[in-house]
Every structure is written in structure tokens, then in C-alpha cells.
Design an enzyme around this catalytic site. Structure first.
Site, mmCIF file in Angstrom:
data_model
loop_
_atom_site.group_PDB
_atom_site.id
_atom_site.type_symbol
_atom_site.label_atom_id
_atom_site.label_comp_id
_atom_site.label_asym_id
_atom_site.label_seq_id
_atom_site.Cartn_x
_atom_site.Cartn_y
_atom_site.Cartn_z
ATOM 1 N N HIS A 352 -0.216 -54.224 21.245
ATOM 2 C CA HIS A 352 0.712 -53.170 21.678
ATOM 3 C C HIS A 352 0.637 -51.901 20.857
ATOM 4 O O HIS A 352 1.459 -51.004 21.032
ATOM 5 C CB HIS A 352 2.157 -53.673 21.626
ATOM 6 C CG HIS A 352 2.462 -54.755 22.596
ATOM 7 N ND1 HIS A 352 2.971 -54.521 23.860
ATOM 8 C CD2 HIS A 352 2.336 -56.095 22.494
ATOM 9 C CE1 HIS A 352 3.152 -55.676 24.478
ATOM 10 N NE2 HIS A 352 2.768 -56.644 23.670
ATOM 11 N N LYS A 540 13.934 -43.037 23.555
ATOM 12 C CA LYS A 540 12.973 -44.007 23.028
ATOM 13 C C LYS A 540 13.204 -44.117 21.531
ATOM 14 O O LYS A 540 13.949 -43.316 20.956
ATOM 15 C CB LYS A 540 11.530 -43.562 23.306
ATOM 16 C CG LYS A 540 11.279 -42.079 22.937
ATOM 17 C CD LYS A 540 9.857 -41.650 23.257
ATOM 18 C CE LYS A 540 9.645 -41.231 24.701
ATOM 19 N NZ LYS A 540 8.910 -42.191 25.498
ATOM 20 N N ARG A 541 12.569 -45.101 20.876
ATOM 21 C CA ARG A 541 12.690 -45.177 19.422
ATOM 22 C C ARG A 541 12.232 -43.880 18.778
ATOM 23 O O ARG A 541 11.386 -43.172 19.327
ATOM 24 C CB ARG A 541 11.869 -46.353 18.886
ATOM 25 C CG ARG A 541 12.558 -47.679 19.044
ATOM 26 C CD ARG A 541 13.866 -47.743 18.280
ATOM 27 N NE ARG A 541 13.631 -47.859 16.848
ATOM 28 C CZ ARG A 541 13.609 -49.004 16.186
ATOM 29 N NH1 ARG A 541 13.845 -50.155 16.801
ATOM 30 N NH2 ARG A 541 13.370 -49.041 14.892
ATOM 31 N N LYS A 546 5.930 -40.036 18.515
ATOM 32 C CA LYS A 546 6.539 -39.800 19.828
ATOM 33 C C LYS A 546 7.008 -38.347 19.967
ATOM 34 O O LYS A 546 7.369 -37.884 21.036
ATOM 35 C CB LYS A 546 7.705 -40.756 20.057
ATOM 36 C CG LYS A 546 7.274 -42.233 20.151
ATOM 37 C CD LYS A 546 8.484 -43.145 20.341
ATOM 38 C CE LYS A 546 8.156 -44.619 20.224
ATOM 39 N NZ LYS A 546 7.529 -45.184 21.436
ATOM 40 N N THR A 648 7.037 -47.377 28.648
ATOM 41 C CA THR A 648 7.596 -47.996 29.852
ATOM 42 C C THR A 648 8.797 -47.183 30.345
ATOM 43 O O THR A 648 9.127 -47.230 31.533
ATOM 44 C CB THR A 648 8.021 -49.459 29.578
ATOM 45 O OG1 THR A 648 8.678 -49.526 28.312
ATOM 46 C CG2 THR A 648 6.830 -50.386 29.603
ATOM 47 N N LYS A 652 10.184 -46.085 34.175
ATOM 48 C CA LYS A 652 11.569 -46.199 34.646
ATOM 49 C C LYS A 652 12.037 -44.875 35.230
ATOM 50 O O LYS A 652 12.664 -44.829 36.287
ATOM 51 C CB LYS A 652 12.497 -46.635 33.495
ATOM 52 C CG LYS A 652 12.273 -48.074 33.079
ATOM 53 C CD LYS A 652 12.909 -48.421 31.748
ATOM 54 C CE LYS A 652 12.256 -49.689 31.198
ATOM 55 N NZ LYS A 652 12.438 -49.876 29.760
HETATM 56 C C1 26V Z 1 3.948 -48.181 16.060
HETATM 57 C C2 26V Z 1 4.120 -47.469 14.907
HETATM 58 C C3 26V Z 1 3.229 -46.400 14.613
HETATM 59 C C4 26V Z 1 3.678 -45.478 13.531
HETATM 60 C C5 26V Z 1 4.340 -46.149 12.397
HETATM 61 C C6 26V Z 1 5.380 -47.040 12.796
HETATM 62 C C7 26V Z 1 5.135 -47.785 14.059
HETATM 63 C C8 26V Z 1 5.937 -48.780 14.388
HETATM 64 C C9 26V Z 1 5.760 -49.471 15.540
HETATM 65 C C10 26V Z 1 4.783 -49.225 16.389
HETATM 66 C C11 26V Z 1 4.643 -50.043 17.622
HETATM 67 C C12 26V Z 1 4.718 -51.530 17.390
HETATM 68 C C13 26V Z 1 4.434 -52.341 18.617
HETATM 69 C C14 26V Z 1 5.175 -51.826 19.821
HETATM 70 O O1 26V Z 1 6.358 -51.919 19.909
HETATM 71 N N1 26V Z 1 4.446 -51.258 20.771
HETATM 72 C C15 26V Z 1 4.982 -50.692 22.000
HETATM 73 O O2 26V Z 1 4.805 -51.634 23.038
HETATM 74 C C16 26V Z 1 5.257 -51.184 24.292
HETATM 75 C C17 26V Z 1 5.086 -52.316 25.270
HETATM 76 O O3 26V Z 1 3.737 -52.608 25.445
HETATM 77 C C18 26V Z 1 4.496 -49.943 24.715
HETATM 78 O O4 26V Z 1 4.980 -49.477 25.949
HETATM 79 C C19 26V Z 1 4.614 -48.854 23.668
HETATM 80 O O5 26V Z 1 3.792 -47.764 24.000
HETATM 81 C C20 26V Z 1 4.223 -49.410 22.305
HETATM 82 O O6 26V Z 1 4.479 -48.465 21.273
#
Ligand code: 26V
Length: 800
Positions: A352, A540-541, A546, A648, A652
Site C-alpha cells: 500500500h 484525508k490523513r 498529500k 479511495t 467516494k
Molecule cells: C505513507 C507514509 C509516507 C510518508 C511518511 C509517513 C507515511 C505513513 C503512511 C503511509 C502509508 C501507509 C500505508 C497506507 O495506509 N497506504 C494507503 O493505502 C490506501 C489503501 O490502499 C491507499 O488508498 C493510499 O493511497 C495509501 O496511502
């Protein structure tokens, strides 16, 4: 499933209220009614759940188990009412009683057992798996406290515990007789007996994993699958393994394992505990699957993978791979090769993110503390894997150190997941290509057949039927209701592109939804927004990639323009934000504070005269999203290209008729492909350009700062307190100018501005805009998670 007439349902409700709350219908509070309705529903759901399970056993179906550390399920009452077919009757009975269904359903606490997209995806997938009638169940953790509740105090985020189990959670059933022992730590010993290693463990901490099952109701098909959430408890006869710990402290230390959902997607706080949670989930789940296989399937253990596939949601459940090896070898007596044959045909891994800092890496020492036998097995997997490359793949020999599962004293979970799985998928076409060509290119060269794409989706039942009933009705009135079972048929709406009456009905639905949100905004913030302004939404987070910062820079720019020319004509715009920042993510919290400071400035300046407003809705969660999505008009999907795996929220909002204003990133690319360039607003660098800059350099943020007066003013304002007396944002300032703007905000700024101007111009042509909105709805069927799940079921899970 049973159906009820209004009279029957009312009678049943009356009886439940009497039995459970000792009240008459007239005396009930909303909460009484809520519990009575859930109790009626649960009777039906439980019955159908038993029948469904029995049917799967009788049919000896191949089953998928979806393992995830997060399930962001939100409220279940409305979606359960919709899927069981009771919704209309229940609404009517409540209305006849003079009660508001919205208030009664609003009594349910939003179950927030997830951080964001990844957890919500898992919840949408369960809904689709059940609605399509597949044999599949979810497994997760019943955190005592879910994702923190966000409060904004003086413009800054503070976090409060989410005490979601304070009152009875009506959808779960505790099944103590199916509890499982999970063993942590201790020491491993072995003897060689008849050329076979016999492993024994000592001094382990034994924890009881107690299952709480939640029925997952399929849409009008009598299927009820199960989401099993594990809770950690002290086994009855256990005494503390630590001599200095009394029994109460021991109990508390064990229960901590399912105590909190960690509110950071990347950096792991309480690393050891987080790791214990991961092992707790996989060990309890896999022991259960083995146990069920032996009890229900008339096949030898060697055929486990013929009947079971385990999909792991990101790397968090990757210890499932060594855990299955452990059980097969140490408990079932299989050899390494036999166990590996089964294991490597059981697991499928979904990636992901490609962001390096978010890819899990665990120190070897920590893994050993969680379970030393698991580390031994990972070590062996690594040894054999590296050797096999050396022996069989000469072209990859010089890559072995890069590919190793263990290197520099850490276990690379993504590499372990790839080596131990038969399928590796990304979550949007672009993301899957990046995985193959960059992130995991070595592995792709080694085993190209493992790699595939499964573009994410969302359940249209919750996000359209449930959240936007008026739009659903308009669609059904126009093209019939076949689209509900087959959402791609929404493309039939395209024939209304030039139908004035349809388009004006569509606009009316949107206006209604905007008024509902307007009320929510007023109640929560006291801010009055104009329902005729453009609702421009980014929810979003909060992460730098982002780029909420780009959004708020745009707002500051508009404000500066108005101040320079107070008579400026401008279509009114409302900028709506919702975002939780990880508690330890300082810069993300600073961005939240900036949004608030800018909001205060803009919303209260007379010169602005309501032309722009900024709203930050605190504690963004599934329930709030159900109000926001139907009211959105511009969907901000503005991540730095290549960095958002899919997104996602974009799907929506599209499904609810918003137009995407975004970069060519994640699933935006596929949205653009479906709606065409005329019905989407694309801006900014491409993913290739971003990756090129990252690899080869050549971008100087300072150059843009020096030459672009708009940006110079905005950035200087961060340091000199222009936005509010005494409030400065130097960390943001330096992040951009000293760290060379790692997310290319300055680089994309001009094209972002121009695209907004284009959006406003299009919006002014109401008919044109409504048509764009219609095309987005019509093309959103592809993004139903039913499509996604059918692809998983056919290509990966082989359920059909
Ligand atoms: C990414 C990053 C990158 C910068 C530093 C901190 C950080 C923390 C978390 C993440 C993402 C972790 C995994 C995640 O939640 N991915 C999300 O998964 C969704 C479902 O597949 C997808 O729609 C999102 O684009 C994706 O970020």
C-alpha cells in the site's frame, strides 16, 4: 433472511424494548431504540451467519482469510439495515413513532479501528466479499481504544482516547470457547531425533486470544460472513512469568497487547508492543485456520493451501509466513520443503505504499524477543532465498545484499512478504507499475509472475445507497435499479448528458446535500457557509506528501488577491478540510495549526465579505465522511505524483458527483482515463518527472521563491506572523526552503492555481458543470469494490 411488514417490525420493536429496556415504546430514548433495533437485526444476522458457515463447510469451499491490523468499519446500523433489506420498514416505523431515524442511528459509536485508507479498504472489501457471496472472513484486533479522537484547542490538535467500548457494542459476540493460546518470548531448544529436528520452547509468556465475532452482512443475499477480532486476556490458570509483577500488573500488561491501535502509519511507537500485536493477530488466526481445516476438510494437512488463501493487508501480518512454517514443521511434523511448498502457496501480499519511511523494518533483536523461533525461521528463509539466487539467477547475484530479507540487523518485512507469497499486488495501475519498475524491481526480475495490480474500490452500498439516498433514487428513477447489483451499468446515465431536467434534478440533490453539510458545519464550528459557494474538499490523513499545504497556500493567495483588490469579483468558495495528524508528526500538526490560523483570518475579514471561507472539521472519521462525500463539488487529490498509492476518497467523491482536481497519481490516473480530460482537472508534475528529480536532482525550490512574488509573500508570511499576531510557522518555512521542498509544492503551485481558475470558470457555467458531475457519477462503477473483489477472487484467490 426474514422480511417484516411495518406492523410486524413495530411489534418486534415493542417486544424488544420491553424485554431489554423494560420500557414502552413511548418511553424510549433514542438509545433504547437503537439497542432494540440492533437486537432485532442481530437475531437475523446470527442465524444467517450460522447457515452461511455451515454451507461453506458442506460445500468444502476454498476460502480467503483477509488479515489486517486495521478495519475502519464506522457505524454498522445503516449498512446492516440496507443489506438485510430492513431499512425502509425501520425508517417508516421510527417516523410513525415521531422519531428521527438519523438521530436513532446516530447513537452508534463510530468504530475507528484503523488509521485511514488502508483500514477503510479492508472494511469495504468485507462488504463486497459478503455481497458477492464469496467464502471469506476478516481477522483483526479488537483494540480497546481505536484511533484517537481529535480535538482542536486554540487551533492545535490534541488527542483523546477513543473509548468506543464504554457502552455495549451490539454487533459483536464473544466466543470464549474458541479462544486460542498465543506464546511469546522464552527460549527455543532442539534435539535431533531420527535426523529430524524436534523443537521445544520454554519460559514463554502465554496469552489468551479471545475472539469477538461481528457478522458481515451481504447485500440482500442471505450471506453473513465473519469479522473476527481478537482480544488479549490472561489465561485462567496463568501466573505472572515475571516474579516482581503482581497478578493485577500482569493482567494489565497482557491486556495492553490489544489495548491501542497505533495512530502512526509509519514510525512505530511502542515498537515492541506493536510487534507483539502483529504476532498476536497472525498466531491466533493461523492456529484457528489449521484447526478448522483439520476439523472440517477431509484432506491431509499437505492440502491446506488448496482450501485456504491468506491475503495480507500490507506487511503488518507478514509474521504469518514464519508462523505457518512453525506450525507445519514443529506441530504437524512436516519437513522444511513440505512446509514451504504449502506456505508459499498460501499467502498473497498487498502493498500500500512505496514511501521508504513507511516500509516496515524491524530490528532482529526485537523480533527475537517477540518469538525466537519465528526469528530462526525467518533467518532460514533468508539463507535459502539468498542461496537460490546465487545458484540459479546469475544476473541478480550482485543484487543479493539488496534483496536479502535480513540485512544490517533488520528484518525487511516487505521482502519477507514477497519471498513468502505467491502474489504481490499494488493498489492502482500506476502504483503497481512503480513497484515493478522501481521499488521492487529486483524481485520483479526474479519472479515476474507474482506481480499484479488490483485497483482499489469502495462499496457503493455505503458510499452511494447509504450516504446519498437521493442520488441513488434519482439514478434508479432514470435507469432502473439494476446498477445496484452491477454498478458499471451506471454508464447508462451518460445518455442524460444533455437532458436539462435530469441535470437540474442532479443539481438539486447536490444542493440538498450541501445544505445538510452546511448544518453540520454550523453545529460543529459555528461557521456559516454559503450553500451556493463551491464546496472544495480535502479530507484525508495529514501527510506532507498529500500536500494540504499546497491547498492552504492557494487559499492564502486568494486572500492576498482580495486584500490587494477588495473589489475583485470572485465566485464564492468554501474550502473544507478534515485531517488527523499522527500525534508525533510535528510538521503535520503545524499544518493543521496553519489551516486554523488562515481560517480565522479569512473568515473574519470584512474585506473578504464571504467570498472565501475555510472550514476545518475536527475528528474526521467514517461518519463525518458520510456527510461530506455527498456534498463535495471539487475533490482535492493533490499528492505529489508517484506518492499516493491509490487513494479511495477520490473514488467516494467521484461517485457522489464531485469533479477531481488532482495530480496524475494513484487511482486519479484511472479516474481520468474513465471520464476523459474534459471531466477532470489535472495539474502538476507527472510521476516520471518527480522520480527523475528525485534520482537526478535539478530542482531548486529557492529559485522559485526568488522569482515568484506570490510565493515569496506567502512564505515570508509564515515567518513574520502576517496571518495572526504572534503566530509564526518557521518549521514549515524551513522545511520548504532549507530542505528544498521535498514534495514539490512550489514547483506545482502555478499550475495548481491555473487549474483552480479553470475550475471556477467551468463552475460558473452551471449546466456544463452538472454535466461533468454526471459523467463522473456515470463512470464511477469501475471503482466499486465489487469490481476489485471479483478481480481478487478470480486472479489471486481462485475462488471461482
Ligand atoms: C505513507 C507514509 C509516507 C510518508 C511518511 C509517513 C507515511 C505513513 C503512511 C503511509 C502509508 C501507509 C500505508 C497506507 O495506509 N497506504 C494507503 O493505502 C490506501 C489503501 O490502499 C491507499 O488508498 C493510499 O493511497 C495509501 O496511502
Amino acid at each position: 433472511m426474514k422480511t417484516y411488514t411495518k406492523e410486524e417490525f413495530r411489534e418486534l420493536l415493542e417486544k424488544k424494548v420491553r424485554d431489554k429496556r423494560t420500557k414502552t415504546l413511548e418511553e424510549t430514548t433514542d438509545k433504547d431504540l437503537f439497542y432494540a433495533i440492533t437486537s432485532i437485526l442481530k437475531d437475523s444476522i446470527n442465524e444467517a451467519n450460522i447457515e452461511t458457515e455451515q454451507r461453506y463447510i458442506n460445500e468444502q469451499n476454498r476460502q480467503v482469510s483477509y488479515l489486517s491490523m486495521e478495519f475502519l468499519i464506522g457505524r454498522l446500523i445503516e449498512s446492516n439495515l440496507i443489506n438485510t433489506g430492513f431499512k425502509q420498514v425501520c425508517d417508516e416505523v421510527l417516523e410513525d413513532l415521531g422519531r428521527s431515524p438519523r438521530d436513532v442511528y446516530g447513537e452508534e459509536h463510530d468504530a475507528g479501528l484503523g488509521n485511514g485508507g488502508l483500514g477503510r479498504l479492508a472494511a469495504c472489501f468485507l462488504d463486497s466479499i459478503a455481497s458477492l457471496g464469496y467464502a471469506g472472513n476478516g481477522f483483526g484486533i479488537r483494540y480497546r481504544y481505536g484511533l484517537f479522537e481529535q480535538r482542536i484547542v486554540s487551533g492545535s490538535q490534541i488527542e483523546l482516547p477513543d473509548n468506543w467500548l464504554r457502552e455495549v457494542y451490539p454487533w459483536e459476540t464473544r466466543k470464549i470457547d474458541e479462544a486460542i493460546q498465543v506464546r511469546f518470548g522464552g527460549e527455543v531448544d532442539f534435539v535431533i531425533d531420527n535426523d529430524q529436528y524436534q523443537f521445544s520452547y520454554k519460559d514463554q509468556e502465554v496469552v489468551l486470544a479471545v475472539p469477538y465475532d461481528i457478522g458481515i452482512v451481504g447485500y440482500e443475499n442471505d450471506v453473513v460472513n465473519t469479522l473476527r477480532l481478537w482480544s488479549a486476556e490472561v489465561p485462567d490458570d496463568a501466573v505472572s512469568p515475571e516474579p516482581y509483577m503482581n497478578q493485577l500488573e500482569y493482567k494489565q500488561s497482557v491486556e495492553k497487547i490489544s489495548g491501542f491501535l497505533y495512530p502512526d502509519d509509519s514510525k512505530e511507537e511502542g515498537r515492541f508492543l506493536r510487534l507483539k500485536q502483529q504476532y498476536f493477530l497472525v498466531s491466533s488466526t493461523i492456529q484457528t485456520l489449521i484447526h478448522r481445516f483439520k476439523a472440517n476438510d477431509d484432506l491431509p494437512i499437505e492440502a491446506f493451501h488448496k482450501k485456504n488463501v491468506i491475503q495480507i493487508n500490507d506487511t503488518h501480518p507478514t509474521f504469518g509466513i514464519p508462523e505457518l512454517m512453525r506450525i507445519l514443521m514443529d506441530e504437524e511434523g512436516l519437513s522444511w520443503d513440505q512446509a514451504w511448498e504449502i506456505t508459499s502457496h498460501t499467502f498473497a501480499y498487498t502493498n500500500h505504499t512505496i514511501m521508504q519511511e513507511a516500509l516496515e523494518k524491524w530490528p532482529v533483536e526485537l523480533v527475537k524477543r517477540v518469538n525466537p523461533r519465528i526469528l530462526m525461521i525467518i533467518d532460514e528463509i533468508n539463507e535459502r532465498f539468498c542461496k537460490s539466487i546465487f545458484d540459479n539467477h546469475e544476473s541478480l547475484r550482485d543484487r543479493i545484499s539488496e534483496m536479502a530479507v535480513i540485512s544490517d540487523g533488520v528484518v525487511h518485512m516487505s521482502k519477507l512478504a514477497i519471498v513468502g507469497s505467491y502474489s504481490v499486488n499494488g493498489v492502482a495501475a500506476l502504483h503497481s507499475d512503480i513497484i515493478k519498475n522501481y521499488t521492487f524491481n529486483d524481485f520483479y526480475r526474479l519472479t515476474p509472475e507474482k506481480f499484479n495490480n488490483k485497483t482499489n474500490g469502495i462499496t457503493h452500498r455505503r458510499w452511494l445507497l447509504g450516504a446519498n439516498p437521493r442520488l441513488a433514487e434519482l439514478i434508479s428513477d432514470s435507469i432502473g435499479d439494476h446498477w445496484v447489483k452491477s454498478p458499471v451499468e451506471m454508464t447508462q446515465l451518460l445518455r442524460y448528458q444533455n437532458d436539462e431536467s435530469f441535470l437540474s434534478n442532479l443539481a438539486e440533490v447536490k444542493l440538498h446535500n450541501k445544505k445538510v453539510l452546511q448544518e453540520v458545519i454550523y453545529k460543529k464550528t459555528g461557521i456559516e457557509v454559503n450553500e451556493h459557494s463551491i464546496f472544495d474538499v480535502q479530507v484525508k490523513r495529514l501527510h506532507e506528501y498529500k500536500r494540504q499545504l499546497l491547498n492552504i497556500f492557494h487559499v492564502i493567495h486568494l486572500y492576498n488577491e482580495i486584500k490587494r483588490n477588495p473589489k475583485l469579483k470572485m465566485v464564492p468558495q468554501t474550502f473544507i478540510f478534515g485531517a488527523k495528524a499522527a500525534p508525533s508528526y510535528h510538521l503535520a500538526k503545524e499544518i493543521i495549526r496553519l489551516i486554523h490560523v488562515v481560517g480565522e483570518m479569512v473568515n473574519n475579514d470584512r474585506d473578504v465579505a464571504g467570498r472565501i471561507k475555510v472550514v476545518f472539521l475536527e475528528n474526521y472519521n467514517v461518519t463525518l465522511a458520510e456527510y461530506i462525500m455527498p456534498a463535495a463539488e471539487i475533490s482535492e487529490q493533490i499528492s505529489t505524483a508517484s506518492m499516493e498509492a491509490s487513494g479511495t476518497g477520490n473514488m467516494k467523491m467521484m461517485m457522489n458527483g464531485a469533479v477531481t482536481l488532482g495530480t496524475m497519481d494513484g487511482a486519479n490516473v484511472e479516474i481520468a482515463e474513465r471520464v476523459g480530460q474534459d471531466n477532470i482537472l489535472i495539474f502538476g508534475l507527472s510521476s516520471e518527472q518527480v522520480i527523475n528529480y528525485q534520482n537526478k536532482g535539478g530542482y531548486q525550490a529557492k529559485d522559485i521563491y526568488q522569482t515568484d512574488d506570490r510565493l515569496k509573500t506567502i512564505l515570508n508570511g509564515l515567518k513574520d506572523g502576517s496571518y495572526a499576531k504572534g503566530e509564526t510557522f518557521s518549521d514549515i518555512y524551513y522545511r520548504i526552503l532549507t530542505n528544498n521542498d521535498p514534495y514539490f509544492i512550489l514547483k506545482d503551485f502555478t499550475s495548481y492555481l491555473e487549474t483552480h481558475i479553470k475550475a471556477v470558470t467551468l463552475y460558473e457555467e452551471q449546466k456544463q458543470w452538472n454535466k461533468m458531475s454526471l459523467v463522473n457519477i456515470a463512470q464511477s462503477g469501475k471503482f466499486s469494490s465489487d469490481r476489485t473483489i471479483n478481480e481478487y477472487a478470480t486472479d489471486i484467490w481462485k475462488l471461482i
